[in-house]
Design a protein around this motif. Sequence first.
Motif, short mmCIF file in Angstrom:
data_model
loop_
_atom_site.label_atom_id
_atom_site.label_comp_id
_atom_site.label_asym_id
_atom_site.label_seq_id
_atom_site.Cartn_x
_atom_site.Cartn_y
_atom_site.Cartn_z
N SER A 147 1.13 -1.15 0.03
CA SER A 147 -0.21 0.18 0.22
C SER A 147 1.02 1.28 0.05
O SER A 147 0.14 2.12 -0.48
CB SER A 147 -0.66 -0.14 0.81
OG SER A 147 -1.66 -0.67 1.11
N ARG A 148 2.08 1.23 0.71
CA ARG A 148 3.27 2.02 0.84
C ARG A 148 3.39 2.74 -0.89
O ARG A 148 3.90 3.79 -0.74
CB ARG A 148 4.03 2.08 1.52
CG ARG A 148 4.42 3.41 2.18
CD ARG A 148 6.04 2.93 2.71
NE ARG A 148 5.34 2.97 4.15
CZ ARG A 148 5.33 1.83 5.05
NH1 ARG A 148 6.33 0.53 4.10
NH2 ARG A 148 4.63 2.29 6.46
N LEU A 149 3.22 1.66 -1.61
CA LEU A 149 4.36 1.67 -2.88
C LEU A 149 3.54 2.36 -4.25
O LEU A 149 3.44 3.86 -4.28
CB LEU A 149 4.54 0.83 -3.13
CG LEU A 149 5.86 0.01 -3.10
CD1 LEU A 149 6.19 -1.63 -3.39
CD2 LEU A 149 6.82 0.44 -3.17
N LEU A 150 2.00 1.73 -3.52
CA LEU A 150 0.48 2.59 -4.39
C LEU A 150 0.57 3.78 -4.11
O LEU A 150 0.33 5.08 -5.19
CB LEU A 150 -0.46 1.89 -4.53
CG LEU A 150 -1.83 2.08 -4.96
CD1 LEU A 150 -1.20 2.80 -6.36
CD2 LEU A 150 -3.00 1.01 -4.65
N VAL A 151 0.27 4.52 -2.59
CA VAL A 151 -0.06 5.56 -2.03
C VAL A 151 1.31 6.66 -2.35
O VAL A 151 0.84 7.32 -2.48
CB VAL A 151 -0.05 5.60 -0.88
CG1 VAL A 151 -0.67 7.30 -0.10
CG2 VAL A 151 -1.47 4.93 0.03
N ARG A 152 2.39 6.13 -2.60
CA ARG A 152 3.52 7.76 -2.94
C ARG A 152 3.42 7.49 -4.42
O ARG A 152 3.44 8.44 -4.85
CB ARG A 152 4.75 6.81 -2.45
CG ARG A 152 5.85 7.29 -2.59
CD ARG A 152 7.11 6.87 -1.84
NE ARG A 152 7.19 7.01 -0.56
CZ ARG A 152 7.29 7.90 -0.33
NH1 ARG A 152 7.75 8.93 -0.18
NH2 ARG A 152 7.49 8.27 1.08
N HIS A 153 3.63 6.26 -5.04
CA HIS A 153 3.40 6.64 -6.43
C HIS A 153 2.05 7.36 -7.01
O HIS A 153 2.48 8.70 -8.03
CB HIS A 153 2.87 5.29 -7.45
CG HIS A 153 2.72 5.32 -8.61
ND1 HIS A 153 3.97 5.22 -9.42
CD2 HIS A 153 1.49 5.47 -9.70
CE1 HIS A 153 3.27 5.16 -10.92
NE2 HIS A 153 1.51 5.04 -11.11
N VAL A 154 1.50 7.33 -6.28
CA VAL A 154 -0.69 8.38 -7.32
C VAL A 154 -0.55 9.69 -6.80
O VAL A 154 -0.82 10.72 -7.05
CB VAL A 154 -1.50 7.49 -5.85
CG1 VAL A 154 -2.82 8.51 -6.76
CG2 VAL A 154 -2.17 6.60 -6.52
N TYR A 155 0.46 9.38 -4.77
CA TYR A 155 0.43 10.98 -4.68
C TYR A 155 1.70 11.88 -5.39
O TYR A 155 1.16 12.62 -6.00
CB TYR A 155 0.90 11.16 -3.26
CG TYR A 155 1.16 12.11 -2.58
CD1 TYR A 155 0.00 13.39 -2.14
CD2 TYR A 155 3.03 12.87 -2.46
CE1 TYR A 155 0.52 14.61 -1.51
CE2 TYR A 155 2.85 14.19 -2.11
CZ TYR A 155 1.23 14.86 -1.85
OH TYR A 155 1.94 16.22 -1.34
N GLU A 156 3.10 11.06 -5.70
CA GLU A 156 3.68 11.56 -6.25
C GLU A 156 3.50 12.21 -8.16
O GLU A 156 3.71 13.58 -8.58
CB GLU A 156 4.95 11.49 -6.91
CG GLU A 156 5.84 10.98 -5.16
CD GLU A 156 6.74 10.36 -5.67
OE1 GLU A 156 7.23 9.27 -7.11
OE2 GLU A 156 7.79 10.07 -4.57
N ALA A 157 2.53 11.54 -8.49
CA ALA A 157 2.46 11.90 -9.56
C ALA A 157 1.42 13.21 -9.99
O ALA A 157 1.30 13.76 -10.72
CB ALA A 157 1.32 10.35 -10.79
#
Length: 298
Positions: free
Chosen positions: A121-131
């Motif tokens: 979940s941390r990988l996905l959340v960081r990816h979505v936020y940075e984009a």
Amino acid sequence: FFVGTELGASWVGFDPGTSGSCIAAGIHGDSIIVEQDQDHQDRITPSLVVFGSFWEKSKAPKLSPNTIPESCCLIGTRAQADFGLPGTASFQSFKRFLGYREPIKLSFDHGDLAFEGKDLSRLLVRHVYEAFEKFLNDRHSEIALGKNEQARCVVAIPNTFTLTQAQAMREVVADLGKFSEVRCLTEAEAVFFYHLSRLHEVPTDRPRTVLVFDMGGSTMNATILRFKALDLEGQRRYKVEILGRMGYGIGGDAIDYYLVRALCRSLRADLGETFRAFDPFVKRRDSRKHAELKQRWN
């Protein structure tokens, strides 16, 4: 969860869903902005993480416990093409791993990788936020996340979440280090409050009852709420009571599965051995026979 000028200028809303994840931002509860793609449609990022040897052989990463090199995984849209391919480890609906400390272990030619479910979940959340942060910097400079002051964040979670899972999700978002406050709100209640914010005239003479039903990829939720409009010194306020909520760990993905299963059963009955080469519910034992059947079908 109040949004107003006295509580900070900007806020962010996360919905890390089973099939897709969304993010939005706003100022003082107005001017809600959702990330858009090149076709000006609201972006829904696939909730996918695929692990594999996505690096050049001469640049193999050094694997160590509890660290996930970026070259080891594909996230979101980039993961769609490789999802489920042989030689990869593909993950979806990984919110169910939240709250469990049993490590997930993967083996590569250059070493082993071990991590907790929360790391997915941390990988996905960081990816979505940075984009999303890049999208705001390019198109909506009026919302300066993380520049002048930290925003506040609310995260949507299903009714099926335990307190441990809700806390784990809150920690995943808080670990971004971008928010002064992170709170969790069930998805059904988030829908209700959005509905409430769009009401123009609500009589104050009696309370009203609302049923909110939400079916996601892997969960099904229903919440019953009662609300009454109050007139306090000329300002509209609402008294809200949650009368009950329920949630099941079954949703759209399971329905899709059983529909496909029923369809394949019907095709199997109509076409017999000819359909066997394409039947996803049949184990492949004879690859030569499988190829012959497929060629005959073509």
